[in-house]
Design a protein around this motif. Structure first.
Motif, PDB file in Angstrom:
ATOM      1  N   THR A  91      -8.510  11.766  -0.176  1.00 44.06           N
ATOM      2  CA  THR A  91      -8.080  11.264   1.132  1.00 44.06           C
ATOM      3  C   THR A  91      -7.122  12.231   1.813  1.00 44.06           C
ATOM      4  O   THR A  91      -7.188  12.419   3.033  1.00 44.06           O
ATOM      5  CB  THR A  91      -7.428   9.877   1.003  1.00 44.06           C
ATOM      6  OG1 THR A  91      -6.347   9.928   0.055  1.00 44.06           O
ATOM      7  CG2 THR A  91      -8.450   8.832   0.566  1.00 44.06           C
ATOM      8  N   THR A  92      -6.253  12.862   1.040  1.00 45.60           N
ATOM      9  CA  THR A  92      -5.320  13.832   1.627  1.00 45.60           C
ATOM     10  C   THR A  92      -6.064  15.064   2.121  1.00 45.60           C
ATOM     11  O   THR A  92      -5.807  15.558   3.228  1.00 45.60           O
ATOM     12  CB  THR A  92      -4.232  14.224   0.619  1.00 45.60           C
ATOM     13  OG1 THR A  92      -3.580  13.040   0.129  1.00 45.60           O
ATOM     14  CG2 THR A  92      -3.191  15.128   1.268  1.00 45.60           C
ATOM     15  N   ASP A  93      -7.004  15.556   1.323  1.00 43.19           N
ATOM     16  CA  ASP A  93      -7.837  16.673   1.776  1.00 43.19           C
ATOM     17  C   ASP A  93      -8.563  16.318   3.071  1.00 43.19           C
ATOM     18  O   ASP A  93      -8.622  17.112   4.020  1.00 43.19           O
ATOM     19  CB  ASP A  93      -8.886  17.034   0.716  1.00 43.19           C
ATOM     20  CG  ASP A  93      -8.322  17.790  -0.474  1.00 43.19           C
ATOM     21  OD1 ASP A  93      -7.201  18.334  -0.365  1.00 43.19           O
ATOM     22  OD2 ASP A  93      -9.005  17.825  -1.516  1.00 43.19           O
ATOM     23  N   PHE A  94      -9.140  15.119   3.105  1.00 45.35           N
ATOM     24  CA  PHE A  94      -9.901  14.674   4.273  1.00 45.35           C
ATOM     25  C   PHE A  94      -9.015  14.618   5.510  1.00 45.35           C
ATOM     26  O   PHE A  94      -9.403  15.094   6.593  1.00 45.35           O
ATOM     27  CB  PHE A  94     -10.513  13.306   3.977  1.00 45.35           C
ATOM     28  CG  PHE A  94     -11.329  12.738   5.100  1.00 45.35           C
ATOM     29  CD1 PHE A  94     -12.631  13.150   5.333  1.00 45.35           C
ATOM     30  CD2 PHE A  94     -10.789  11.760   5.943  1.00 45.35           C
ATOM     31  CE1 PHE A  94     -13.381  12.623   6.368  1.00 45.35           C
ATOM     32  CE2 PHE A  94     -11.528  11.230   6.981  1.00 45.35           C
ATOM     33  CZ  PHE A  94     -12.825  11.656   7.194  1.00 45.35           C
ATOM     34  N   HIS A 103       0.818  -1.215   0.000  1.00 48.41           N
ATOM     35  CA  HIS A 103       0.000   0.000   0.000  1.00 48.41           C
ATOM     36  C   HIS A 103       0.853   1.268   0.000  1.00 48.41           C
ATOM     37  O   HIS A 103       0.333   2.375   0.145  1.00 48.41           O
ATOM     38  CB  HIS A 103      -0.918  -0.007   1.224  1.00 48.41           C
ATOM     39  CG  HIS A 103      -1.888  -1.145   1.224  1.00 48.41           C
ATOM     40  ND1 HIS A 103      -3.149  -1.046   0.677  1.00 48.41           N
ATOM     41  CD2 HIS A 103      -1.781  -2.416   1.685  1.00 48.41           C
ATOM     42  CE1 HIS A 103      -3.771  -2.217   0.804  1.00 48.41           C
ATOM     43  NE2 HIS A 103      -2.962  -3.061   1.414  1.00 48.41           N
ATOM     44  N   ALA A 104       2.172   1.110  -0.187  1.00 43.34           N
ATOM     45  CA  ALA A 104       3.087   2.246  -0.119  1.00 43.34           C
ATOM     46  C   ALA A 104       2.786   3.352  -1.139  1.00 43.34           C
ATOM     47  O   ALA A 104       3.035   4.527  -0.843  1.00 43.34           O
ATOM     48  CB  ALA A 104       4.535   1.767  -0.265  1.00 43.34           C
ATOM     49  N   PRO A 105       2.272   3.049  -2.346  1.00 38.06           N
ATOM     50  CA  PRO A 105       1.966   4.152  -3.258  1.00 38.06           C
ATOM     51  C   PRO A 105       1.025   5.199  -2.659  1.00 38.06           C
ATOM     52  O   PRO A 105       1.107   6.374  -3.008  1.00 38.06           O
ATOM     53  CB  PRO A 105       1.324   3.450  -4.465  1.00 38.06           C
ATOM     54  CG  PRO A 105       1.965   2.104  -4.466  1.00 38.06           C
ATOM     55  CD  PRO A 105       2.083   1.740  -3.002  1.00 38.06           C
ATOM     56  N   LEU A 106       0.133   4.779  -1.750  1.00 37.41           N
ATOM     57  CA  LEU A 106      -0.766   5.725  -1.087  1.00 37.41           C
ATOM     58  C   LEU A 106      -0.156   6.241   0.218  1.00 37.41           C
ATOM     59  O   LEU A 106      -0.126   7.453   0.472  1.00 37.41           O
ATOM     60  CB  LEU A 106      -2.115   5.066  -0.819  1.00 37.41           C
ATOM     61  CG  LEU A 106      -3.204   5.939  -0.195  1.00 37.41           C
ATOM     62  CD1 LEU A 106      -3.563   7.095  -1.120  1.00 37.41           C
ATOM     63  CD2 LEU A 106      -4.444   5.100   0.115  1.00 37.41           C
ATOM     64  N   THR A 107       0.347   5.330   1.039  1.00 35.38           N
ATOM     65  CA  THR A 107       0.783   5.719   2.377  1.00 35.38           C
ATOM     66  C   THR A 107       2.017   6.618   2.359  1.00 35.38           C
ATOM     67  O   THR A 107       2.137   7.520   3.192  1.00 35.38           O
ATOM     68  CB  THR A 107       1.060   4.474   3.236  1.00 35.38           C
ATOM     69  OG1 THR A 107       1.983   3.615   2.556  1.00 35.38           O
ATOM     70  CG2 THR A 107      -0.235   3.720   3.506  1.00 35.38           C
ATOM     71  N   THR A 108       2.935   6.408   1.418  1.00 37.49           N
ATOM     72  CA  THR A 108       4.107   7.289   1.360  1.00 37.49           C
ATOM     73  C   THR A 108       3.716   8.698   0.933  1.00 37.49           C
ATOM     74  O   THR A 108       4.326   9.675   1.373  1.00 37.49           O
ATOM     75  CB  THR A 108       5.178   6.741   0.402  1.00 37.49           C
ATOM     76  OG1 THR A 108       4.611   6.530  -0.891  1.00 37.49           O
ATOM     77  CG2 THR A 108       5.772   5.447   0.926  1.00 37.49           C
ATOM     78  N   ARG A 109       2.703   8.802   0.122  1.00 45.22           N
ATOM     79  CA  ARG A 109       2.250  10.128  -0.311  1.00 45.22           C
ATOM     80  C   ARG A 109       1.536  10.858   0.822  1.00 45.22           C
ATOM     81  O   ARG A 109       1.615  12.080   0.919  1.00 45.22           O
ATOM     82  CB  ARG A 109       1.381   9.987  -1.561  1.00 45.22           C
ATOM     83  CG  ARG A 109       2.216   9.679  -2.808  1.00 45.22           C
ATOM     84  CD  ARG A 109       1.389   9.130  -3.954  1.00 45.22           C
ATOM     85  NE  ARG A 109       2.191   9.034  -5.177  1.00 45.22           N
ATOM     86  CZ  ARG A 109       3.005   8.025  -5.461  1.00 45.22           C
ATOM     87  NH1 ARG A 109       3.123   7.009  -4.618  1.00 45.22           N
ATOM     88  NH2 ARG A 109       3.696   8.016  -6.587  1.00 45.22           N
ATOM     89  N   TRP A 110       0.839  10.115   1.688  1.00 46.54           N
ATOM     90  CA  TRP A 110       0.287  10.751   2.886  1.00 46.54           C
ATOM     91  C   TRP A 110       1.406  11.235   3.794  1.00 46.54           C
ATOM     92  O   TRP A 110       1.331  12.332   4.349  1.00 46.54           O
ATOM     93  CB  TRP A 110      -0.593   9.759   3.644  1.00 46.54           C
ATOM     94  CG  TRP A 110      -1.910   9.460   3.002  1.00 46.54           C
ATOM     95  CD1 TRP A 110      -2.498  10.114   1.954  1.00 46.54           C
ATOM     96  CD2 TRP A 110      -2.816   8.426   3.377  1.00 46.54           C
ATOM     97  NE1 TRP A 110      -3.710   9.542   1.655  1.00 46.54           N
ATOM     98  CE2 TRP A 110      -3.933   8.506   2.508  1.00 46.54           C
ATOM     99  CE3 TRP A 110      -2.783   7.430   4.346  1.00 46.54           C
ATOM    100  CZ2 TRP A 110      -5.012   7.637   2.599  1.00 46.54           C
ATOM    101  CZ3 TRP A 110      -3.857   6.549   4.451  1.00 46.54           C
ATOM    102  CH2 TRP A 110      -4.963   6.652   3.583  1.00 46.54           C
ATOM    103  N   ALA A 111       2.450  10.434   3.947  1.00 46.40           N
ATOM    104  CA  ALA A 111       3.572  10.854   4.776  1.00 46.40           C
ATOM    105  C   ALA A 111       4.222  12.103   4.203  1.00 46.40           C
ATOM    106  O   ALA A 111       4.587  13.026   4.944  1.00 46.40           O
ATOM    107  CB  ALA A 111       4.593   9.721   4.896  1.00 46.40           C
ATOM    108  N   ALA A 112       4.367  12.158   2.882  1.00 50.14           N
ATOM    109  CA  ALA A 112       4.948  13.342   2.250  1.00 50.14           C
ATOM    110  C   ALA A 112       4.101  14.585   2.500  1.00 50.14           C
ATOM    111  O   ALA A 112       4.612  15.703   2.553  1.00 50.14           O
ATOM    112  CB  ALA A 112       5.107  13.113   0.744  1.00 50.14           C
ATOM    113  N   ALA A 113       2.793  14.386   2.674  1.00 48.35           N
ATOM    114  CA  ALA A 113       1.877  15.505   2.909  1.00 48.35           C
ATOM    115  C   ALA A 113       1.825  15.934   4.371  1.00 48.35           C
ATOM    116  O   ALA A 113       1.092  16.852   4.713  1.00 48.35           O
ATOM    117  CB  ALA A 113       0.470  15.139   2.433  1.00 48.35           C
TER     118      ALA A 113
END
Length: 312
Positions: free
Chosen positions: A275-278, A106-116
């Motif tokens: 998801t990032t906005d949320f 699931h890293a394609p999503l979770t790493t982008r949340w971490a970057a945010a």
């Protein structure tokens, strides 16, 4: 590479328009601050909760690291194991994988949340992960308790002297998120009387467990493919209808169980943005992110959005 740059640019757009982060002026970690205006590099760490107990829980943690990435950097180029944690405190997302899966998938999503600007802690559940020796589907009912065990561990970790994450976790600002069985796990963490540390949830291709959504009320985002052959969309819609309080349902007509979680596939950009906005709205109190959620989530012919009681 082009897709990676587009995603990096999307993250810049998602975090634009907010107040600047407060810089540290001495060796002390600054207190919680507004949502970051630029993406971070991403560090990764592995730990085990209760390693000597009856149910040890390996955890992959992705977190904001220094320095902040330039606008044209890719998340992959910025990532690093055990990199120094960026200055400040960051909200935490507990991310739950599905059956026969692993956090790294699931890293394609979770790493982008971490970057945010989020710390993402993803447990490897002992009896439902891809490499489980005694795989048991029914063990999903025990996983919400594992999620809460992880939250308690992170709260203690934040106060532990000399731990790299100490002083960097906003321990009153947790969200839970997960895909498939991990979505059911997420719903199961929102039982009656749950700690107010848990402020929001994201259920992806999942549904409710017994006792879910009983309160305290927390905002919830549901994400579901309209042609999901594993967990029908009707299951996710029923969970959305059963939940109380602010909620949104991001639908992906014609899509299956999770192809929209793959970069470059139809709907990925909208799922990432929504998801990032949320998370920025619910964990950083970022009203601008809340206000742009609908526009970021909806692409005609690809995604739809239904909302209930979202504040304006």
């Amino acid at each position: 590479m082009r897709v990676q740059r587009l995603v990096a640019a999307l993250l810049v757009a998602l975090v634009a328009g907010c107040g600047p982060a407060v810089a540290a002026t001495d060796d002390r970690v600054p207190s919680f601050r507004p949502a970051p205006p630029r993406p971070y590099a991403v560090g990764v760490r592995h730990l085990v909760v209760d390693p000597d107990g009856s149910r040890p829980l390996p955890v992959t943690v992705w977190y904001p690291a220094d320095p902040a990435t330039p606008p044209d950097a890719t998340i992959q180029e910025a990532a690093g194991p055990d990199a120094p944690v960026a200055a400040g405190r960051f909200p935490v997302v507990v991310y739950s994988h599905g059956l026969h899966s692993l956090p790294d998938l699931h890293a394609p999503l979770t790493t982008r949340w971490a970057a945010a600007g989020f710390v993402v802690a993803a447990p490897t559940y002992p009896r439902t992960n891809l490499r489980a020796r005694d795989f048991t589907r029914a063990d999903v009912r025990n996983q919400p308790a594992d999620g809460w065990r992880l939250i308690r561990h992170l709260v203690r970790l934040d106060a532990r002297p000399r731990d790299p994450l100490a002083g960097h976790l906003a321990v009153d600002r947790f969200a839970a998120a997960g895909h498939s069985a991990g979505g059911f796990t997420t719903a199961g963490m929102f039982t009656s009387g749950h700690s107010l540390r848990l402020r929001a949830g994201i259920v992806i291709a999942g549904g409710g467990l017994a006792g879910s959504f009983a309160g305290p009320v927390a905002p919830l985002l549901f994400v579901h493919g309209g042609a999901d052959p594993i967990v029908p969309e009707s299951v996710g819609r029923a969970a959305y209808d059963r939940s109380s309080g602010p909620a949104a349902f991001l639908g992906l007509p014609g899509q299956g169980h999770g192809e929209y979680l793959t970069p470059g596939r139809p709907g990925f950009a909208q799922v990432l943005a929504a998801t990032t906005d949320f998370l920025r709205w619910t964990l950083y109190d970022d009203r601008r992110a809340r206000d742009r959620l609908r526009a970021d989530a909806v692409l005609p012919g690809v995604t739809t959005l239904t909302t209930r009681a979202l504040p304006r």
